[in-house]
Design a protein around this motif. Sequence first.
Motif, PDB file in Angstrom:
ATOM      1  N   SER A 197       1.215  -1.584  -0.180  1.00  0.00           N
ATOM      2  CA  SER A 197      -0.027  -0.252   0.111  1.00  0.00           C
ATOM      3  C   SER A 197       0.937   1.121  -0.087  1.00  0.00           C
ATOM      4  CB  SER A 197      -0.819   0.123   0.839  1.00  0.00           C
ATOM      5  OG  SER A 197      -0.221   0.347   2.344  1.00  0.00           O
ATOM      6  N   VAL A 261      -6.189   0.593  -3.210  1.00  0.00           N
ATOM      7  CA  VAL A 261      -5.731   1.039  -1.592  1.00  0.00           C
ATOM      8  C   VAL A 261      -6.623   0.789  -0.897  1.00  0.00           C
ATOM      9  CG1 VAL A 261      -4.364   2.953  -0.141  1.00  0.00           C
ATOM     10  CG2 VAL A 261      -3.105   2.203  -2.409  1.00  0.00           C
ATOM     11  N   ASN A 262      -7.048   1.304  -0.924  1.00  0.00           N
ATOM     12  CA  ASN A 262      -8.430   1.346  -0.489  1.00  0.00           C
ATOM     13  C   ASN A 262      -9.205   0.466   0.214  1.00  0.00           C
ATOM     14  OD1 ASN A 262      -8.526   3.924   0.731  1.00  0.00           O
ATOM     15  ND2 ASN A 262     -10.259   5.374  -0.484  1.00  0.00           N
ATOM     16  N   LEU A 264      -8.129  -2.330  -0.691  1.00  0.00           N
ATOM     17  CA  LEU A 264      -6.891  -3.460   0.118  1.00  0.00           C
ATOM     18  C   LEU A 264      -7.151  -3.119   1.841  1.00  0.00           C
ATOM     19  CD1 LEU A 264      -3.388  -3.696  -2.610  1.00  0.00           C
ATOM     20  CD2 LEU A 264      -5.393  -5.306  -2.172  1.00  0.00           C
ATOM     21  N   GLN A 265      -6.459  -2.020   1.772  1.00  0.00           N
ATOM     22  CA  GLN A 265      -6.703  -1.995   3.787  1.00  0.00           C
ATOM     23  C   GLN A 265      -8.365  -2.423   3.765  1.00  0.00           C
ATOM     24  OE1 GLN A 265      -5.956   2.442   3.379  1.00  0.00           O
ATOM     25  NE2 GLN A 265      -3.500   1.656   3.896  1.00  0.00           N
TER      26      GLN A 265
END
Lengths: 271, 264
Positions: A197, A261-262, A264-265
């Motif tokens: 990330s 990214v969001n 995955l987080q």
Amino acid sequence: MSSTLQSRWWSWGFRSAVMLYFILLIVFPILGIYGYSLSAGLAAFTENITEPLAWKAVLLTVKLAFVSTMINVLIGTMAGWVLIRYRFPGRGLLNSLVDLPFALPTAVAGLMILLLLGPQSVVGQWAEQLGFSILFHQPAIVIAMVFVTFPFVIRAVQPLLEEMDGSEEEAAYTMGATKAKTFVRVILPAMLPGIASGAMLAFSRALAEFGAVVLVAGNIPGKTLIASVYIFGEIESDNITGATAVSVVLLTFSLLILWLVNYLQSRRKGV
Amino acid sequence: MRRLWIGLTCVVFALLLGAPVVRIAIGAWSEGWEGFRHGLTRPEALHALGMTALIVVVVTVVNTAFGVLFSLYLVRAAWLRERMKRLLNSIVDLPFAVSPVIGGLMIVLLLGPETALGAMLERGGIQIAYALPGMILATLFVTFPLVIREVMPVLQEIGSQQEEAASTLGAYGWTTFWRVTWPSIRWSVVYGVVLTVARALGEFGAVLVVSGNIMFKTQTATTLVYQDVENFNLASANAVALVLAAGSVGLLLLMEWAKSRREG
């Protein structure tokens, strides 16, 4: 009765003001740029984007951003590891220095790199003797990108290392694994989500970078002209449709990365 | 092995972060104290620094107020559906993904003198693009997520029990906020504010596009540095850059302080 009515009016006012601010400031402009670039029709859009110089600028940006992200993955993983795991004099200072590129104006960062690598400087002369030049060539752009995206990987890796309990690591040692093997098999996999990330954020920031790069790149079309500087040039020469076409490509790229990214987080938190 | 890694990290930090800062500090004194003083007290430099200060103050106040309110709504509001909240939450980050140049371009596109809205405002005597309002708008855009991203996690963490207790006991909305919510989010707000100041102080790309960089009118400190470099006026550029760099190092120290207060 009248006081509750009044407070309801107040809270309605606040709500609408905040939502309106949000929509006008953030949503509206982004929709506007997509709308504008397509307003002249799809044919005009493709024509603007297949302009050789525009296309080259986008490709160059992606290439250099990728290189600088890879450099940052290596440096950032190492620095994040060292700053969490080792105790040595000056560690606190280094740890607070990490955020310097976020605090420093990008134009100032560009000027710093310009001075350090310029033809009069030690590095510049040394490079010239060896027969290559850094400033106003691609290496300078990569250095500028590495500088401004420096904190991302470190800051993404550190919390993961802090969270990690030592038991798995100890188990690996007790079973006779070497230090290097433990690192590759046990520690690195735990750091991987942070590295990924952090790298994606660094990549999207490097794609968008303008201030630091414009001063050191030389901005030669087709050679050292990156996308954001190309957009700036088109705006200056009043070719707004050309500028928006490249903007849309760059913007779409960054938005995809941001959402990835969001995603995955949120998935990591959900597990 | 351990020595090697520590050494390597120190070398990277020294080369990548230390050397540039030292170089700019030396560069500002390359023509002595006089050169430094001249670089800073030029009328255009004073004007540019004044513009930057004005923008920083306005942007920080507006975005702190709206940022805190917006985070409260996103975390607490019952009148927003859960799905709506998630959508808004992902939109908050958009300014991070937008290149500053594109951020500036958006404002020129929507409010520039050639657009309907811009022309209308101009007839009313309000100029947005190539003037102060546009520069403030651009900076508001790029700094929008900073306060929210610091405050929201804390609000989520502390939960709403105490606030509910306060309002059950009959406290008004304002009293609940100041007495219950504010003390727990205080240091995160401070941290967000410092980040906002740093970003507003250093914003360059968006402001350059929107302002047109007109000397004595719309020039800020960072765009002045850019113009000085373009004109090969490096000593003067250095003086202004050193002031900006010193400012951001000061902000970095403040950041560390706010962080330690928040965790402590």
